[in-house]
Scaffold this motif. Structure first.
Motif, PDB file in Angstrom:
ATOM      1  N   THR A 127       0.821  -1.211   0.000  1.00  0.00           N
ATOM      2  CA  THR A 127       0.000   0.000   0.000  1.00  0.00           C
ATOM      3  C   THR A 127       0.854   1.260   0.000  1.00  0.00           C
ATOM      4  O   THR A 127       0.376   2.340  -0.348  1.00  0.00           O
ATOM      5  CB  THR A 127      -0.953  -0.023   1.213  1.00  0.00           C
ATOM      6  N   GLU A 128       2.127   1.130   0.350  1.00  0.00           N
ATOM      7  CA  GLU A 128       3.028   2.281   0.313  1.00  0.00           C
ATOM      8  C   GLU A 128       3.167   2.832  -1.105  1.00  0.00           C
ATOM      9  O   GLU A 128       3.560   3.992  -1.287  1.00  0.00           O
ATOM     10  CB  GLU A 128       4.391   1.900   0.889  1.00  0.00           C
ATOM     11  N   MET A 129       2.829   2.027  -2.114  1.00  0.00           N
ATOM     12  CA  MET A 129       2.841   2.517  -3.491  1.00  0.00           C
ATOM     13  C   MET A 129       1.922   3.728  -3.660  1.00  0.00           C
ATOM     14  O   MET A 129       2.231   4.651  -4.426  1.00  0.00           O
ATOM     15  CB  MET A 129       2.398   1.409  -4.457  1.00  0.00           C
ATOM     16  N   LEU A 130       0.807   3.722  -2.972  1.00  0.00           N
ATOM     17  CA  LEU A 130      -0.139   4.832  -3.073  1.00  0.00           C
ATOM     18  C   LEU A 130       0.475   6.116  -2.528  1.00  0.00           C
ATOM     19  O   LEU A 130       0.257   7.207  -3.065  1.00  0.00           O
ATOM     20  CB  LEU A 130      -1.425   4.497  -2.314  1.00  0.00           C
ATOM     21  N   VAL A 131       1.230   5.982  -1.445  1.00  0.00           N
ATOM     22  CA  VAL A 131       1.895   7.144  -0.853  1.00  0.00           C
ATOM     23  C   VAL A 131       2.974   7.657  -1.798  1.00  0.00           C
ATOM     24  O   VAL A 131       3.092   8.866  -2.040  1.00  0.00           O
ATOM     25  CB  VAL A 131       2.485   6.799   0.526  1.00  0.00           C
ATOM     26  N   ASP A 132       3.770   6.747  -2.350  1.00  0.00           N
ATOM     27  CA  ASP A 132       4.812   7.153  -3.302  1.00  0.00           C
ATOM     28  C   ASP A 132       4.214   7.952  -4.462  1.00  0.00           C
ATOM     29  O   ASP A 132       4.742   9.008  -4.844  1.00  0.00           O
ATOM     30  CB  ASP A 132       5.535   5.923  -3.861  1.00  0.00           C
ATOM     31  N   PHE A 133       3.134   7.439  -5.007  1.00  0.00           N
ATOM     32  CA  PHE A 133       2.509   8.138  -6.135  1.00  0.00           C
ATOM     33  C   PHE A 133       1.984   9.494  -5.700  1.00  0.00           C
ATOM     34  O   PHE A 133       2.170  10.501  -6.401  1.00  0.00           O
ATOM     35  CB  PHE A 133       1.369   7.308  -6.734  1.00  0.00           C
ATOM     36  N   GLY A 134       1.321   9.536  -4.546  1.00  0.00           N
ATOM     37  CA  GLY A 134       0.773  10.800  -4.067  1.00  0.00           C
ATOM     38  C   GLY A 134       1.832  11.861  -3.849  1.00  0.00           C
ATOM     39  O   GLY A 134       1.647  13.030  -4.213  1.00  0.00           O
ATOM     40  N   LEU A 135       2.958  11.479  -3.281  1.00  0.00           N
ATOM     41  CA  LEU A 135       4.032  12.441  -3.059  1.00  0.00           C
ATOM     42  C   LEU A 135       4.562  12.995  -4.377  1.00  0.00           C
ATOM     43  O   LEU A 135       4.825  14.201  -4.499  1.00  0.00           O
ATOM     44  CB  LEU A 135       5.164  11.787  -2.267  1.00  0.00           C
ATOM     45  N   ALA A 136       4.697  12.117  -5.362  1.00  0.00           N
ATOM     46  CA  ALA A 136       5.165  12.573  -6.675  1.00  0.00           C
ATOM     47  C   ALA A 136       4.146  13.478  -7.347  1.00  0.00           C
ATOM     48  O   ALA A 136       4.498  14.489  -7.973  1.00  0.00           O
ATOM     49  CB  ALA A 136       5.477  11.367  -7.558  1.00  0.00           C
ATOM     50  N   ALA A 137       2.873  13.139  -7.213  1.00  0.00           N
ATOM     51  CA  ALA A 137       1.821  13.902  -7.875  1.00  0.00           C
ATOM     52  C   ALA A 137       1.617  15.277  -7.243  1.00  0.00           C
ATOM     53  O   ALA A 137       1.183  16.222  -7.920  1.00  0.00           O
ATOM     54  CB  ALA A 137       0.508  13.118  -7.836  1.00  0.00           C
ATOM     55  N   LEU A 138       1.925  15.406  -5.967  1.00  0.00           N
ATOM     56  CA  LEU A 138       1.618  16.634  -5.234  1.00  0.00           C
ATOM     57  C   LEU A 138       2.831  17.513  -4.967  1.00  0.00           C
ATOM     58  O   LEU A 138       2.699  18.593  -4.384  1.00  0.00           O
ATOM     59  CB  LEU A 138       0.959  16.280  -3.895  1.00  0.00           C
ATOM     60  N   LYS A 139       4.007  17.086  -5.394  1.00  0.00           N
ATOM     61  CA  LYS A 139       5.233  17.778  -4.970  1.00  0.00           C
ATOM     62  C   LYS A 139       5.288  19.232  -5.413  1.00  0.00           C
ATOM     63  O   LYS A 139       5.926  20.064  -4.761  1.00  0.00           O
ATOM     64  CB  LYS A 139       6.461  17.018  -5.467  1.00  0.00           C
ATOM     65  N   ASN A 140       4.631  19.571  -6.502  1.00  0.00           N
ATOM     66  CA  ASN A 140       4.675  20.953  -6.981  1.00  0.00           C
ATOM     67  C   ASN A 140       3.369  21.710  -6.755  1.00  0.00           C
ATOM     68  O   ASN A 140       3.183  22.812  -7.288  1.00  0.00           O
ATOM     69  CB  ASN A 140       5.020  20.979  -8.480  1.00  0.00           C
ATOM     70  N   ARG A 141       2.486  21.138  -5.960  1.00  0.00           N
ATOM     71  CA  ARG A 141       1.205  21.802  -5.689  1.00  0.00           C
ATOM     72  C   ARG A 141       1.268  22.498  -4.328  1.00  0.00           C
ATOM     73  O   ARG A 141       1.560  21.857  -3.320  1.00  0.00           O
ATOM     74  CB  ARG A 141       0.051  20.791  -5.703  1.00  0.00           C
ATOM     75  N   PRO A 142       0.980  23.779  -4.263  1.00  0.00           N
ATOM     76  CA  PRO A 142       0.999  24.475  -2.978  1.00  0.00           C
ATOM     77  C   PRO A 142      -0.208  24.086  -2.124  1.00  0.00           C
ATOM     78  O   PRO A 142      -1.327  24.021  -2.619  1.00  0.00           O
ATOM     79  CB  PRO A 142       0.937  25.950  -3.385  1.00  0.00           C
ATOM     80  N   ALA A 143       0.042  23.810  -0.868  1.00  0.00           N
ATOM     81  CA  ALA A 143      -1.013  23.482   0.100  1.00  0.00           C
ATOM     82  C   ALA A 143      -2.043  22.505  -0.462  1.00  0.00           C
ATOM     83  O   ALA A 143      -3.238  22.807  -0.513  1.00  0.00           O
ATOM     84  CB  ALA A 143      -1.703  24.753   0.571  1.00  0.00           C
ATOM     85  N   PRO A 144      -1.615  21.324  -0.900  1.00  0.00           N
ATOM     86  CA  PRO A 144      -2.569  20.388  -1.510  1.00  0.00           C
ATOM     87  C   PRO A 144      -3.583  19.841  -0.511  1.00  0.00           C
ATOM     88  O   PRO A 144      -3.289  19.670   0.677  1.00  0.00           O
ATOM     89  CB  PRO A 144      -1.661  19.277  -2.042  1.00  0.00           C
ATOM     90  N   ALA A 145      -4.773  19.570  -1.027  1.00  0.00           N
ATOM     91  CA  ALA A 145      -5.849  18.967  -0.230  1.00  0.00           C
ATOM     92  C   ALA A 145      -6.012  17.507  -0.658  1.00  0.00           C
ATOM     93  O   ALA A 145      -6.073  17.204  -1.847  1.00  0.00           O
ATOM     94  CB  ALA A 145      -7.152  19.727  -0.445  1.00  0.00           C
ATOM     95  N   ILE A 146      -6.090  16.621   0.326  1.00  0.00           N
ATOM     96  CA  ILE A 146      -6.110  15.176   0.083  1.00  0.00           C
ATOM     97  C   ILE A 146      -7.327  14.585   0.762  1.00  0.00           C
ATOM     98  O   ILE A 146      -7.670  14.954   1.891  1.00  0.00           O
ATOM     99  CB  ILE A 146      -4.839  14.520   0.666  1.00  0.00           C
ATOM    100  N   VAL A 147      -7.973  13.625   0.113  1.00  0.00           N
ATOM    101  CA  VAL A 147      -9.016  12.849   0.775  1.00  0.00           C
ATOM    102  C   VAL A 147      -8.728  11.373   0.588  1.00  0.00           C
ATOM    103  O   VAL A 147      -8.384  10.916  -0.504  1.00  0.00           O
ATOM    104  CB  VAL A 147     -10.439  13.205   0.270  1.00  0.00           C
ATOM    105  N   ASP A 148      -8.836  10.637   1.684  1.00  0.00           N
ATOM    106  CA  ASP A 148      -8.581   9.192   1.718  1.00  0.00           C
ATOM    107  C   ASP A 148      -9.906   8.499   2.000  1.00  0.00           C
ATOM    108  O   ASP A 148     -10.472   8.646   3.093  1.00  0.00           O
ATOM    109  CB  ASP A 148      -7.542   8.911   2.820  1.00  0.00           C
ATOM    110  N   LEU A 149     -10.401   7.758   1.022  1.00  0.00           N
ATOM    111  CA  LEU A 149     -11.711   7.100   1.137  1.00  0.00           C
ATOM    112  C   LEU A 149     -11.554   5.717   1.758  1.00  0.00           C
ATOM    113  O   LEU A 149     -10.823   4.883   1.241  1.00  0.00           O
ATOM    114  CB  LEU A 149     -12.346   6.973  -0.248  1.00  0.00           C
ATOM    115  N   GLY A 150     -12.255   5.460   2.862  1.00  0.00           N
ATOM    116  CA  GLY A 150     -12.092   4.215   3.593  1.00  0.00           C
ATOM    117  C   GLY A 150     -10.766   4.235   4.331  1.00  0.00           C
ATOM    118  O   GLY A 150      -9.959   3.318   4.220  1.00  0.00           O
ATOM    119  N   THR A 151     -10.547   5.268   5.117  1.00  0.00           N
ATOM    120  CA  THR A 151      -9.217   5.578   5.636  1.00  0.00           C
ATOM    121  C   THR A 151      -8.662   4.570   6.630  1.00  0.00           C
ATOM    122  O   THR A 151      -7.457   4.414   6.751  1.00  0.00           O
ATOM    123  CB  THR A 151      -9.205   7.000   6.249  1.00  0.00           C
ATOM    124  N   GLY A 152      -9.519   3.861   7.370  1.00  0.00           N
ATOM    125  CA  GLY A 152      -9.021   2.874   8.334  1.00  0.00           C
ATOM    126  C   GLY A 152      -8.118   3.504   9.373  1.00  0.00           C
ATOM    127  O   GLY A 152      -8.510   4.432  10.083  1.00  0.00           O
TER     128      GLY A 152
END
Length: 284
Positions: free
Chosen positions: A99-124
């Motif tokens: 599941t760490e793959m999801l975090v890796d992708f998110g960090l890459a996708a958001l690295k140039n976005r200022p103050a990004p907003a994230i939602v995790d569905l079924g967060t556990g």
């Protein structure tokens, strides 16, 4: 006279190995460390110390639970994920390395976005969104879960990690409760096991994991259909989506997202070569 701590954990190792526990040595050390509140260095330094008699029954009880198939993380009450520690309860899945793959992708996708907003569905446990927040100091996150017990654990984890001020836990079923909010990143590890196959899962999963976090409906794709149909309404233009999938679901989830209007869809494989994540973007 009590046995030495080193001799005790090795006896536990042998008992577990005799019953077919594949990770007997590691499990034995971790169980003894848990009972004695020792880290790895402390266990080595205490090899010749006598094992405390008042801890003997507690250790026996934990070994009995492990022999019954209960996962080590549930016995200890926490699991490491993305270099952080996450508490567990009966309503949450144990965070898994893939599941760490999801975090890796998110960090890459958001690295140039200022103050990004994230939602995790079924967060556990909140492991995905909280790992992102820990590595994105300007980000804010929302964790959605239908289970109030899971949300309580996610809040506790956020506080323990010093992230409570940037994390909000909300009860809801997928996108319910979000109104017209839009996010830079939507992420989810949804239930994806077909109902009929749950009985075939290994005992540690079938017996101890929460059923609501496993059962994806008749074909295992129920949650993906909901997410594909609604996610674009909650993404900013060019926003990203990442979904964990079962080993044989990548192409089907790809089709759902393509039909819904997503672009840049990619199926990613885990280290075992299985489909594990599908990512996509909202049109700009």
């Amino acid at each position: 006279m009590s046995s030495a701590i080193g001799r005790t954990w090795r006896q536990v190792r042998d008992d577990l190995a005799l019953k077919g526990v594949m990770t007997a040595a590691l499990d034995a050390q971790l169980l003894v460390r848990h009972v004695l509140n020792l880290d790895a260095t402390g266990l080595i330094a205490s090899e010749t110390d006598p094992f405390p008699e008042d801890k003997t029954q507690a250790l026996k009880d934990l070994v009995t639970r492990r022999l019954a198939g209960e996962p080590l993380a549930r016995i200890r009450g926490f699991q490491e994920f993305y270099g952080l520690e996450f508490g567990l309860n009966a309503a949450t899945l144990i965070p898994r390395p893939e599941t760490e793959m999801l975090v890796d992708f998110g960090l890459a996708a958001l690295k140039n976005r200022p103050a990004p907003a994230i939602v995790d569905l079924g967060t556990g446990t909140g492991c995905i969104v909280l790992s992102l927040l820990a590595n994105l100091p300007d980000a804010k996150g929302v964790g959605i879960d239908i289970s109030t017990d899971a949300l309580e654990q996610a809040r506790a984890n956020a506080e323990a990690l010093g992230l409570g001020g940037r994390f909000e836990a909300r009860q809801g079923n997928w996108f319910s409760g979000l109104g017209d909010e839009r996010f830079d990143f939507i992420v989810s590890n949804p239930p994806y096991i077909a109902s009929a196959t749950i009985e075939t899962l290994e005992p540690g999963v079938k017996t101890f994991d929460p059923m609501a976090a496993l059962d994806g409906g008749e074909d295992g794709l129920g949650p993906y259909r909901i997410i594909a149909a609604q996610a674009l309404y909650h993404l900013v233009p060019g926003g990203a989506l990442a979904l964990e999938t079962g080993f044989d679901q990548g192409h089907m989830v790809n089709e759902l997202l393509s039909s819904a209007g997503f672009c840049d869809i990619v199926i990613a494989k885990d280290l075992a070569g299985h489909h594990r994540m599908v990512t996509a973007r909202a049109p700009k």
